[in-house]
Write a protein that holds these residues in place. Sequence first.
Motif, PDB file in Angstrom:
ATOM      1  N   SER A  59       1.900  -1.841  -8.505  1.00 56.76           N
ATOM      2  CA  SER A  59       2.255  -1.773  -7.065  1.00 56.76           C
ATOM      3  C   SER A  59       2.042  -3.016  -6.255  1.00 56.76           C
ATOM      4  O   SER A  59       2.478  -3.052  -5.120  1.00 56.76           O
ATOM      5  CB  SER A  59       1.846  -0.565  -6.511  1.00 56.76           C
ATOM      6  OG  SER A  59       1.965   0.588  -7.247  1.00 56.76           O
ATOM      7  N   LEU A  85       1.164   9.265  -5.933  1.00 57.02           N
ATOM      8  CA  LEU A  85       1.335  10.836  -5.420  1.00 57.02           C
ATOM      9  C   LEU A  85       2.647  11.086  -6.034  1.00 57.02           C
ATOM     10  O   LEU A  85       2.867  12.598  -6.010  1.00 57.02           O
ATOM     11  CB  LEU A  85       1.135  10.582  -3.977  1.00 57.02           C
ATOM     12  CG  LEU A  85      -0.091  10.148  -3.517  1.00 57.02           C
ATOM     13  CD1 LEU A  85       0.070  10.270  -1.764  1.00 57.02           C
ATOM     14  CD2 LEU A  85      -0.974  11.096  -3.869  1.00 57.02           C
ATOM     15  N   ALA A 145       0.708   4.200  -2.937  1.00 61.08           N
ATOM     16  CA  ALA A 145       0.598   5.499  -2.744  1.00 61.08           C
ATOM     17  C   ALA A 145       1.580   6.529  -3.219  1.00 61.08           C
ATOM     18  O   ALA A 145       1.415   7.462  -3.558  1.00 61.08           O
ATOM     19  CB  ALA A 145       0.401   5.728  -0.948  1.00 61.08           C
ATOM     20  N   LEU A 162       0.989  -1.367  -0.136  1.00 60.92           N
ATOM     21  CA  LEU A 162       0.065   0.023   0.064  1.00 60.92           C
ATOM     22  C   LEU A 162       0.843   1.244   0.061  1.00 60.92           C
ATOM     23  O   LEU A 162       0.598   2.298  -0.646  1.00 60.92           O
ATOM     24  CB  LEU A 162      -0.975   0.042   1.310  1.00 60.92           C
ATOM     25  CG  LEU A 162      -2.031  -0.979   1.259  1.00 60.92           C
ATOM     26  CD1 LEU A 162      -2.909  -0.917   2.544  1.00 60.92           C
ATOM     27  CD2 LEU A 162      -3.000  -0.909  -0.044  1.00 60.92           C
TER      28      LEU A 162
END
Length: 290
Positions: A222, A78, A74, A70
């Motif tokens: 990811s 981002l 992110a 996770l």
Amino acid sequence: MSHRRYTPYLFILPALAMYALFVVLPIADSLRMSLLHWSSPLLPPEFCGLDNFRRLMSDSVFWHAAWHNLLLLAGSLLLQLPLAMAIALLLHQRTIARGLFRTAFFAPMMMPTAAIAVLWQYLYEPESGLLSSVIRCWQSDFVFPWLSDPGSALLWIFVTICWQYTGFHMVLYLAGLSTIPNDYYEAARIDGANEWQICWHIALPAIRPTIAISATLSIIGSLKYFDLIYLMGGGLPEKSREVMATYIYRLAFEQNQGRYGYGSAAAVCLFVLALAVVIPLQARQLRTAS
């Protein structure tokens, strides 16, 4: 008439057969194996129901691995994707050596992952690596275990991931930007819009489908990172470098304890997590397109 109706399905039948053989059947077999327990690799498995999943819920290493995935997700959304977008917007302009810069940013994507891992391990080498050598220009006794520090090792691996995949997303965004007619930019400039306003109100809304595709690919990537993290994670404490794919591999193949069922249960959880994240994104994209 009925013969013509089924003709298109005959053309896609070979592709469907290959998809079923190499995707659907392995997923089904992983689900089957997740319900089994091997007391030894040399003995036949025993049916254990949902025991593997119950044990997984209390497995701290599994949850650490999921948390690392996770964090990578992110960071990709981002940091990596905005960086790729910024590079694409700059290289979309008529700049000097634009083709050279595009090739340079995309080149890491063409390199084998094993070569990238070896290259960046040399860069991160604590004493003689390039990063430590540069910092020693200001601090003569600087030595830092970049890939062995439990608190920051995953961060430095993520930097390598960004270096490898930013160019791929840059190419996606450049392809999307190339579909925008120049008349839109010229009309906006005549109306007095500056470059930032043109980017925010014209370029980004026009390539929204491309952004959605890029985000989806980044999310999937990811969640299933394996090769680069596995190759660069040697010597680290288990929890500090583990992601779900590497943990599944170690359970099934490295621990030599016949834990294929337990590893399959972790793989099923990863598959469900990926579906839970990707399906809402695809549904939202379809609603937007309609």
